[in-house]
Design an enzyme around this catalytic site. Structure first.
Site, PDB file in Angstrom:
ATOM      1  N   GLU A  97      15.840  -8.512   7.388  1.00 56.57           N
ATOM      2  CA  GLU A  97      15.532  -9.299   6.201  1.00 56.57           C
ATOM      3  C   GLU A  97      16.131 -10.716   6.359  1.00 56.57           C
ATOM      4  O   GLU A  97      15.481 -11.716   6.094  1.00 56.57           O
ATOM      5  CB  GLU A  97      16.134  -8.591   4.989  1.00 56.57           C
ATOM      6  CG  GLU A  97      15.433  -8.908   3.706  1.00 56.57           C
ATOM      7  CD  GLU A  97      16.046  -8.134   2.551  1.00 56.57           C
ATOM      8  OE1 GLU A  97      16.702  -7.098   2.806  1.00 56.57           O
ATOM      9  OE2 GLU A  97      15.872  -8.581   1.420  1.00 56.57           O
ATOM     10  N   ARG A 109      22.354   7.952  13.296  1.00 59.36           N
ATOM     11  CA  ARG A 109      21.986   9.234  12.671  1.00 59.36           C
ATOM     12  C   ARG A 109      20.838   9.912  13.404  1.00 59.36           C
ATOM     13  O   ARG A 109      20.675  11.130  13.319  1.00 59.36           O
ATOM     14  CB  ARG A 109      21.691   9.031  11.184  1.00 59.36           C
ATOM     15  CG  ARG A 109      22.945   8.707  10.377  1.00 59.36           C
ATOM     16  CD  ARG A 109      22.628   8.505   8.919  1.00 59.36           C
ATOM     17  NE  ARG A 109      21.839   7.334   8.668  1.00 59.36           N
ATOM     18  CZ  ARG A 109      22.325   6.125   8.416  1.00 59.36           C
ATOM     19  NH1 ARG A 109      23.633   5.942   8.367  1.00 59.36           N
ATOM     20  NH2 ARG A 109      21.535   5.089   8.211  1.00 59.36           N
TER      21      ARG A 109
HETATM   22  P1  AMP Z   1      13.973   0.049   9.467  1.00 66.20           P
HETATM   23  O1  AMP Z   1      14.150  -0.663  10.783  1.00 66.20           O
HETATM   24  O2  AMP Z   1      13.843  -0.906   8.316  1.00 66.20           O
HETATM   25  O3  AMP Z   1      12.846   1.051   9.517  1.00 66.20           O
HETATM   26  O4  AMP Z   1      15.322   0.830   9.170  1.00 66.20           O
HETATM   27  C1  AMP Z   1      15.578   2.034   9.772  1.00 66.20           C
HETATM   28  C2  AMP Z   1      17.036   2.255  10.073  1.00 66.20           C
HETATM   29  O5  AMP Z   1      17.899   1.798   9.029  1.00 66.20           O
HETATM   30  C3  AMP Z   1      17.301   3.733  10.243  1.00 66.20           C
HETATM   31  O6  AMP Z   1      18.111   3.896  11.400  1.00 66.20           O
HETATM   32  C4  AMP Z   1      17.991   4.163   8.976  1.00 66.20           C
HETATM   33  O7  AMP Z   1      19.054   5.026   9.255  1.00 66.20           O
HETATM   34  C5  AMP Z   1      18.474   2.881   8.313  1.00 66.20           C
HETATM   35  N1  AMP Z   1      18.021   2.744   6.906  1.00 66.20           N
HETATM   36  C6  AMP Z   1      17.187   1.783   6.435  1.00 66.20           C
HETATM   37  N2  AMP Z   1      16.987   1.911   5.120  1.00 66.20           N
HETATM   38  C7  AMP Z   1      17.689   2.993   4.732  1.00 66.20           C
HETATM   39  C8  AMP Z   1      17.881   3.673   3.459  1.00 66.20           C
HETATM   40  N3  AMP Z   1      17.290   3.244   2.335  1.00 66.20           N
HETATM   41  N4  AMP Z   1      18.669   4.772   3.431  1.00 66.20           N
HETATM   42  C9  AMP Z   1      19.271   5.215   4.575  1.00 66.20           C
HETATM   43  N5  AMP Z   1      19.134   4.621   5.789  1.00 66.20           N
HETATM   44  C10 AMP Z   1      18.359   3.525   5.872  1.00 66.20           C
END
Ligand code: AMP
Length: 188
Positions: free
Chosen positions: A110, A73
């Site tokens: 996780e 995205r």
């Molecule tokens: P992180 O590495 O935990 O910061 O996760 C970021 C990536 O996971 C991004 O590319 C987001 O598109 C996706 N992502 C994680 N959590 C969500 C959420 N609650 N809603 C939508 N996309 C998420």
């Protein structure tokens, strides 16, 4: 009302329109996750344009050489922004997608591990880089993207997201790097 006040009010309005256009799907892809679905924002031409315009306003004139965007995205907003700024676009992809020589960075999930890759010749030493994704949650993905950029000698000016989920403390994972978001969601 002063000109600055009018401008501030307009920005608050824009933020409201952008936030309202994002749909929340509880318990996707698994129980307990509030998935922030930007497809509804993309379907809404007014909200999509306001999002792209707000990002452009933030970065025009900031001497950015390249926009690095995270699959998938991040590509949507990153490619529009790179076009508007008149700079190059570099994709950070999931393993095995890029055809040429790549560099790779693993990061903790996780449960288990994941990794991202970038073409080894995607960035030149000293280039000023803006990293973009649709959303920052725990910050693991963007932290890995920062490492890829720095391995190639790029300088990360800022990490930019349409959405930040402050409760997940992604900022702490990339301490020292400026972060910008357009909207935040806190449990709603
Ligand atoms: P992180 O590495 O935990 O910061 O996760 C970021 C990536 O996971 C991004 O590319 C987001 O598109 C996706 N992502 C994680 N959590 C969500 C959420 N609650 N809603 C939508 N996309 C998420």
């Amino acid at each position: 009302m002063t000109r600055t006040e009018v401008q501030e009010e307009r920005e608050v309005d824009n933020t409201r329109i952008i936030k309202k256009a994002i749909r929340t799907i509880p318990n996707f892809p698994k129980k307990g996750i509030m998935f922030r679905d930007i497809t509804t924002l993309l379907q809404n031409p007014k909200a999509f344009k306001k999002t792209c315009d707000a990002l452009y306003k933030r970065y025009k004139g900031k001497k950015i050489d390249v926009v690095v965007a995270i699959e998938s995205r991040g590509f949507i907003f990153g490619s529009v922004l790179a076009y508007m700024l008149g700079v190059g676009f570099v994709p950070v992809r999931k393993p095995g997608k890029l055809p040429h020589k790549t560099i790779r960075e693993e990061y903790e999930l996780e449960y288990g591990k994941d990794a991202v890759e970038m073409h080894a010749d995607a960035i030149s030493k000293g280039q000023r880089v803006l990293i973009i994704d649709d959303l920052i949650a725990t910050g693991g993905t963007v932290a890995a993207a920062i490492k890829l950029v720095e391995k190639l000698g790029g300088k990360v000016l800022e990490c930019c997201f349409v959405v930040e989920l402050p409760e997940l403390k992604g900022r702490q994972k990339i301490k020292g790097y400026p972060i910008f978001n357009l909207v935040e969601f806190e449990g709603e």
